[in-house]
Design a protein around this motif. Structure first.
Motif, mmCIF file in Angstrom:
data_model
loop_
_atom_site.group_PDB
_atom_site.id
_atom_site.type_symbol
_atom_site.label_atom_id
_atom_site.label_comp_id
_atom_site.label_asym_id
_atom_site.label_seq_id
_atom_site.Cartn_x
_atom_site.Cartn_y
_atom_site.Cartn_z
ATOM 1 N N GLU A 137 -9.721 -75.086 -31.462
ATOM 2 C CA GLU A 137 -10.838 -75.984 -31.782
ATOM 3 C C GLU A 137 -12.110 -75.528 -31.076
ATOM 4 O OE1 GLU A 137 -12.020 -80.728 -31.616
ATOM 5 O OE2 GLU A 137 -10.126 -80.034 -30.815
ATOM 6 N N GLU A 138 -12.009 -75.266 -29.781
ATOM 7 C CA GLU A 138 -13.175 -74.808 -29.019
ATOM 8 C C GLU A 138 -13.599 -73.415 -29.491
ATOM 9 O OE1 GLU A 138 -14.849 -76.586 -26.431
ATOM 10 O OE2 GLU A 138 -13.650 -78.195 -27.306
ATOM 11 N N ALA A 172 -10.731 -73.402 -17.248
ATOM 12 C CA ALA A 172 -11.757 -73.162 -18.257
ATOM 13 C C ALA A 172 -12.267 -71.734 -18.174
ATOM 14 C CB ALA A 172 -12.905 -74.151 -18.045
ATOM 15 N N ASP A 215 -15.536 -73.681 -32.689
ATOM 16 C CA ASP A 215 -16.878 -74.216 -32.438
ATOM 17 C C ASP A 215 -17.795 -73.129 -31.882
ATOM 18 O OD1 ASP A 215 -16.822 -76.792 -33.382
ATOM 19 O OD2 ASP A 215 -16.116 -77.667 -31.509
ATOM 20 N N LYS A 254 -10.920 -73.310 -23.122
ATOM 21 C CA LYS A 254 -10.388 -74.657 -22.890
ATOM 22 C C LYS A 254 -11.317 -75.710 -23.477
ATOM 23 C CE LYS A 254 -9.048 -77.676 -19.037
ATOM 24 N NZ LYS A 254 -9.024 -77.831 -17.571
ATOM 25 N N ALA A 255 -10.787 -76.896 -23.702
ATOM 26 C CA ALA A 255 -11.594 -78.019 -24.189
ATOM 27 C C ALA A 255 -12.781 -78.234 -23.259
ATOM 28 C CB ALA A 255 -10.744 -79.284 -24.265
ATOM 29 N N GLY A 256 -13.965 -78.333 -23.823
ATOM 30 C CA GLY A 256 -15.186 -78.513 -23.050
ATOM 31 C C GLY A 256 -16.002 -77.245 -22.910
ATOM 32 N N ASP A 257 -15.402 -76.086 -23.176
ATOM 33 C CA ASP A 257 -16.128 -74.827 -23.022
ATOM 34 C C ASP A 257 -17.253 -74.684 -24.045
ATOM 35 O OD1 ASP A 257 -14.658 -74.013 -20.860
ATOM 36 O OD2 ASP A 257 -13.209 -72.849 -22.026
ATOM 37 N N TYR A 258 -17.012 -75.189 -25.245
ATOM 38 C CA TYR A 258 -18.068 -75.140 -26.266
ATOM 39 C C TYR A 258 -19.297 -75.910 -25.814
ATOM 40 C CZ TYR A 258 -20.669 -76.826 -30.322
ATOM 41 O OH TYR A 258 -21.676 -77.192 -31.185
ATOM 42 N N SER A 266 -7.863 -72.722 -26.748
ATOM 43 C CA SER A 266 -8.073 -73.796 -27.712
ATOM 44 C C SER A 266 -8.741 -73.265 -28.973
ATOM 45 C CB SER A 266 -8.950 -74.892 -27.089
ATOM 46 O OG SER A 266 -9.382 -75.791 -28.089
ATOM 47 N N ALA A 278 -6.988 -79.088 -33.041
ATOM 48 C CA ALA A 278 -6.686 -79.299 -31.626
ATOM 49 C C ALA A 278 -5.513 -78.421 -31.227
ATOM 50 C CB ALA A 278 -6.352 -80.758 -31.374
ATOM 51 N N LYS A 308 -4.201 -76.747 -24.327
ATOM 52 C CA LYS A 308 -5.325 -76.488 -23.443
ATOM 53 C C LYS A 308 -4.889 -75.654 -22.240
ATOM 54 C CE LYS A 308 -7.294 -80.935 -24.777
ATOM 55 N NZ LYS A 308 -7.694 -82.263 -24.328
#
Length: 238
Positions: A76-77, A26, A80, A47-51, A74, A19, A22
């Protein structure tokens, strides 16, 4: 953009998940091309949610690759997205600046291309305060092992590990050669075909509009003539 570690690593998946901070907005995702061979253009911070957005788009049509430019975001993203890129064998074209999490997506690709003025920037992971600590160092090590497993040269991994989170090291020509990077746009034909299709569509709409207008004028003129003829007084013999 700093890569910040704030979560426990999830090693059950092919790519390590961490994590991070952010970004405010996006990444923009735009599809270019036809249903049989589309390209996704990614612009801006990851940003979180882009994946999830990207994955949904990939499920709704054939995509051959990504064109990407980003300062990062991000991790994490980004990881992914990198996993999907590797799993689907997508071509990645970095058209301009591609740093941090964006660089991980680029490194995960099996085929890599860059634009003429593109730079690929890398650095290590930080904590949520922008500093290195034990957890962020372990995250960097895990990420490095992951990249090594993907075939990324050790010289590049060394630059990731050696570069502090607040700094950026850009890959040089030797690094790019080790990645078999091509300095060209692999999607040129797709973009040209899309431009031709848009031009033809615009021309068709324009011509249709002219025809409709012409027909409307003709019909109006015909009604006018008919009306005039209907009101001509009949001649009477005296």
């Amino acid at each position: 953009m700093l890569l910040k570690s704030t979560m426990v690593l999830k090693l059950a998946v092919p790519l390590v998940l961490v994590a991070l901070v952010k970004p405010a907005s996006a990444v923009q995702i735009k599809r270019v091309g036809t249903d049989s061979g589309g390209v996704l253009r990614l612009r801006g911070d990851i940003k979180a949610g882009d994946y999830g957005r990207l994955k949904s788009i990939l499920q709704n049509g054939a995509v051959v690759g990504l064109e990407i430019r980003s300062d990062g975001g991000s991790l994490e993203e980004g990881l992914d997205i990198a996993r999907v890129v590797r799993d689907k064998g997508l071509v990645v074209y970095a058209s301009k600046e591609c740093d941090s999490a964006c660089a991980l997506i680029f490194l995960a690709a099996k085929e890599r291309y860059i634009g003429r003025r593109c730079r690929i920037g890398v650095h290590s992971v930080s904590n949520d305060r922008g500093k290195e600590d034990g957890d962020s160092i372990r995250t960097t090590v895990q990420m490095s092992r992951l990249l090594a497993g993907l075939g990324v040269p050790h010289s590049i991994i060394g630059k990731i590990v050696a570069t502090p989170p607040a700094k950026m090291t850009y890959l040089d020509n030797r690094d790019l050669a080790g990645l078999s990077v091509h300095r060209t746009n692999p999607f040129r034909d797709i973009y040209n075909a899309a431009n031709v299709a848009r031009s033809q569509e615009a021309s068709s709409v324009c011509n249709t509009g002219v025809n409709v207008e012409t027909e409307a004028i003709a019909r109006a003129g015909q009604r006018s003539c008919t009306t005039s003829a209907a009101h001509v007084p009949e001649s009477r013999e005296r």
